[in-house]
Design an enzyme around this catalytic site. Structure first.
Site, PDB file in Angstrom:
ATOM      1  N   GLU A  99       8.515  -1.868  11.170  1.00 21.14           N
ATOM      2  CA  GLU A  99       8.712  -0.410  11.095  1.00 21.14           C
ATOM      3  C   GLU A  99       8.924   0.179  12.489  1.00 21.14           C
ATOM      4  O   GLU A  99       9.517   1.253  12.638  1.00 21.14           O
ATOM      5  CB  GLU A  99       7.506   0.236  10.379  1.00 21.14           C
ATOM      6  CG  GLU A  99       7.566  -0.055   8.881  1.00 21.14           C
ATOM      7  CD  GLU A  99       6.233  -0.066   8.164  1.00 21.14           C
ATOM      8  OE1 GLU A  99       5.237   0.461   8.709  1.00 21.14           O
ATOM      9  OE2 GLU A  99       6.178  -0.610   7.046  1.00 21.14           O
ATOM     10  N   SER A 220       3.063  -7.210   1.098  1.00 23.07           N
ATOM     11  CA  SER A 220       2.603  -7.073  -0.293  1.00 23.07           C
ATOM     12  C   SER A 220       1.460  -8.021  -0.644  1.00 23.07           C
ATOM     13  O   SER A 220       1.426  -8.572  -1.746  1.00 23.07           O
ATOM     14  CB  SER A 220       3.783  -7.233  -1.256  1.00 23.07           C
ATOM     15  OG  SER A 220       4.706  -6.176  -1.057  1.00 23.07           O
TER      16      SER A 220
END
Ligand code: PGA
Length: 261
Positions: A99, A220
């Site tokens: 990110e 995840s």
């Protein structure tokens, strides 16, 4: 180095000091119930404004940050240095998260940040990973994109980093397509990437140094799948995003790791 790492990346959450305090305290209390927790290092990486309040709630759990600048002081508006983070009690700093790469941080900047982090005697958690799942063929095996991306990311990030300093490092393999999507990578593929990362590290350092560098998985992860990454993919723990904002779930992840050690 601990046997296993469980690192919480809270990203830009939660939205108040009070919630950050509560989350940290609940995690600390939950983790302190573990009996054989010596083999597990749990680390919380909150946003900068929450570092002090989170730190004040922790004793067994360690503190980390999500980013830093590569200079210690100076005219860098809006930036925070590794020396400031050291002063506040951070023992770890995540560097090269996808990110941040998406906002223009390149491997050369990441290398400068790693140097600054190491100079301040903090452990860098270097995040690497390929961008797309297209790099996997119809059989789900990787084609070559991860090899190129990960090799380049690691080689440039560790350029000029001595063997003694490399021993402080943790590498987080985070396939970008698996982050925050609910589609974690498969354990077999993660294991293949682990072997590949070890190979790159052996090109740069001695086998002993390579063995001392933990390699963890992120993307995840949850209390349901974390054990498979350690047991089947032989990873040294996990870098957890979304699931780390739920104290109960995060503690469960710690319990799952504890039961493997
Ligand atoms: P996720 O994030 O667990 O929400 O996929 C992982 C990360 O970005 O480090």
């Amino acid at each position: 180095m601990a046997a296993l790492y469980l690192i919480a990346n809270w990203k830009m959450n939660p939205d108040s000091l009070g919630e950050a305090r509560k989350l940290a305290l609940t995690v600390e209390k939950g983790i302190s119930k573990f009996k054989n927790r010596k083999n597990i290092q749990i680390i919380l990486c909150p946003p900068f404004p929450h570092l002090s309040i989170v730190k004040s709630q922790l004793s067994i759990v360690a503190l980390g940050a999500q980013n830093c600048h590569f200079e210690n002081l100076g005219a860098f508006t809006g930036e925070v240095s590794a020396s400031m983070l050291k002063d506040i009690g951070c023992e770890y700093i995540i560097v090269g998260h996808s990110e941040r790469r998406a906002m223009g941080e390149d491997d050369t900047i990441i290398n400068r940040k790693i140097r600054a982090i190491l100079k301040n005697k903090i452990s860098p958690v270097l995040a690497v990973g390929e961008k797309t799942r297209e790099s996997f063929n119809v059989h789900g095996r990787w084609t070559g994109e991860p090899d190129r991306a990960i090799r380049e990311q690691i080689r440039v990030a560790l350029n000029g980093i001595s063997a003694a300093n490399a021993k402080r490092l943790i590498i987080a393999y985070e396939p970008v397509w698996a982050i925050g999507t609910g589609n974690a990578a498969g354990a077999d593929d993660v294991f293949s990437v682990r072997l590949f990362i070890q190979k790159i590290l052996r090109e740069l350092y001695s086998p002993a140094v390579q063995k001392s560098i933990p390699i963890i998985y992120g993307g995840s992860t949850s209390s349901k799948n974390i054990a498979s990454f350690v047991r089947d993919a032989h990873m040294d723990g996990a870098l957890v995003g979304g699931a780390s904002l739920n104290a109960e779930e995060f503690i469960k992840m710690g319990e799952a790791l504890k039961s493997l050690k």
